[in-house]
Scaffold this active site. Structure first.
Site, PDB file in Angstrom:
ATOM      1  N   GLY A 289      -0.359   2.071   7.100  1.00  0.00           N
ATOM      2  CA  GLY A 289      -0.246   1.217   8.276  1.00  0.00           C
ATOM      3  C   GLY A 289       0.544  -0.057   8.081  1.00  0.00           C
ATOM      4  O   GLY A 289       0.376  -1.007   8.852  1.00  0.00           O
ATOM      5  N   LYS A 290       1.433  -0.099   7.090  1.00  0.00           N
ATOM      6  CA  LYS A 290       2.190  -1.328   6.841  1.00  0.00           C
ATOM      7  C   LYS A 290       3.059  -1.709   8.043  1.00  0.00           C
ATOM      8  O   LYS A 290       3.048  -2.856   8.484  1.00  0.00           O
ATOM      9  CB  LYS A 290       3.058  -1.161   5.587  1.00  0.00           C
ATOM     10  CG  LYS A 290       2.271  -0.941   4.301  1.00  0.00           C
ATOM     11  CD  LYS A 290       3.186  -0.841   3.089  1.00  0.00           C
ATOM     12  CE  LYS A 290       4.104   0.355   3.137  1.00  0.00           C
ATOM     13  NZ  LYS A 290       3.368   1.650   3.105  1.00  0.00           N
TER      14      LYS A 290
ATOM     15  N   GLY B 107       0.849  -1.188   0.000  1.00  0.00           N
ATOM     16  CA  GLY B 107       0.000   0.000   0.000  1.00  0.00           C
ATOM     17  C   GLY B 107       0.876   1.226   0.000  1.00  0.00           C
ATOM     18  O   GLY B 107       2.095   1.138   0.157  1.00  0.00           O
TER      19      GLY B 107
ATOM     20  N   ASP C  94       9.798  -5.918   6.928  1.00  0.00           N
ATOM     21  CA  ASP C  94       9.278  -4.586   6.659  1.00  0.00           C
ATOM     22  C   ASP C  94      10.140  -3.915   5.592  1.00  0.00           C
ATOM     23  O   ASP C  94      11.324  -4.223   5.448  1.00  0.00           O
ATOM     24  CB  ASP C  94       9.274  -3.757   7.949  1.00  0.00           C
ATOM     25  CG  ASP C  94       8.361  -2.548   7.857  1.00  0.00           C
ATOM     26  OD1 ASP C  94       7.335  -2.642   7.157  1.00  0.00           O
ATOM     27  OD2 ASP C  94       8.657  -1.514   8.488  1.00  0.00           O
ATOM     28  N   GLU C  95       9.537  -2.988   4.851  1.00  0.00           N
ATOM     29  CA  GLU C  95      10.226  -2.265   3.768  1.00  0.00           C
ATOM     30  C   GLU C  95      10.853  -3.234   2.762  1.00  0.00           C
ATOM     31  O   GLU C  95      11.944  -3.008   2.225  1.00  0.00           O
ATOM     32  CB  GLU C  95      11.295  -1.330   4.340  1.00  0.00           C
ATOM     33  CG  GLU C  95      10.812  -0.383   5.422  1.00  0.00           C
ATOM     34  CD  GLU C  95       9.854   0.697   4.935  1.00  0.00           C
ATOM     35  OE1 GLU C  95       9.479   0.670   3.740  1.00  0.00           O
ATOM     36  OE2 GLU C  95       9.476   1.567   5.728  1.00  0.00           O
TER      37      GLU C  95
END
Length: 213
Positions: free
Chosen positions: A29-30, A24, A97-98
């Site tokens: 909000g990831k 997204g 993440d990322e």
């Protein structure tokens, strides 16, 4: 594309691993979901490893804009993710993440962890860059992931339409040139990012001064 819950409890039984990609735009909000998932799985006694790259904090941790945070392993381009996880065994799941900033080879390694070691991999990241072009790692995740989920937290463009794309703003103007990865945030900085709807990303309109965004 599915809408399965990222927070569902996972039984501690022998089974095949899963590779999921949650994507997204900025502000959807990831990182918050990644941290919540890590908490929920850990609470069930599952053993996990949290990875990140280019977090907004500038350090080896996952942080969210609502104030949550957790220590993490910083992923550099030379890091072998299979070797990393094997060195920390036993591991049941990996939070990435990322993941859009990882190398394509590292995305292949995430698939190896799932297929060869039965480890669940949950990857979070942007799909496209400031030019609306897909990150190579995100493209490979779209090609390999068992499940692909667009996060449903609503992000709005300044005009009120759904925000889909991330614009890079330099000196108050939207730019379409430069390195694919330049770290910034959504605040008032010389280089920042702003979430826009498709129409205003294509036109380059950032809204009037004083409007949100």
């Amino acid at each position: 594309m599915t809408e399965t819950s990222a927070l569902s409890a996972v039984p501690a039984v022998s089974r095949d691993g899963v590779l999921r990609f949650y994507f997204g735009p900025m502000d959807c909000g990831k990182s918050t979901l990644a941290l919540q998932m890590n908490y929920n799985h850990g609470r069930q006694g599952r053993r996990g490893l949290v990875l990140t790259k280019h977090d907004r904090s500038g350090s080896a941790q996952v942080t969210s804009r609502i104030g949550l945070g957790s220590e993490a392993v910083e992923v550099d381009d030379d890091l072998d993710l299979v070797a990393l996880v094997r060195a920390h065994q036993p591991i049941d799941y990996v939070i990435c993440d990322e993941a859009c900033f990882y190398t394509v080879a590292q995305i292949e390694q995430l698939a190896d962890l799932t297929d060869d070691y039965g480890i669940d991999v949950y990857a979070f990241g942007l799909a496209s860059d400031f030019r609306s072009r897909m990150f190579p790692a995100a493209q490979r995740l779209f090609e390999l992931a068992d499940e692909i989920n667009r996060l449903q937290v609503e992000v709005l463009c300044w005009c009120g339409r759904p925000g889909r794309l991330n614009a890079r703003v330099v000196g108050g103007n939207m730019t379409r040139t430069g390195e694919q990865v330049v770290i910034g945030d959504t605040g008032a900085a010389p280089i920042r990012y702003q979430v826009l709807c498709r129409r205003h990303h294509r036109s380059g309109e950032l809204g009037l001064p004083g409007l949100p965004g």
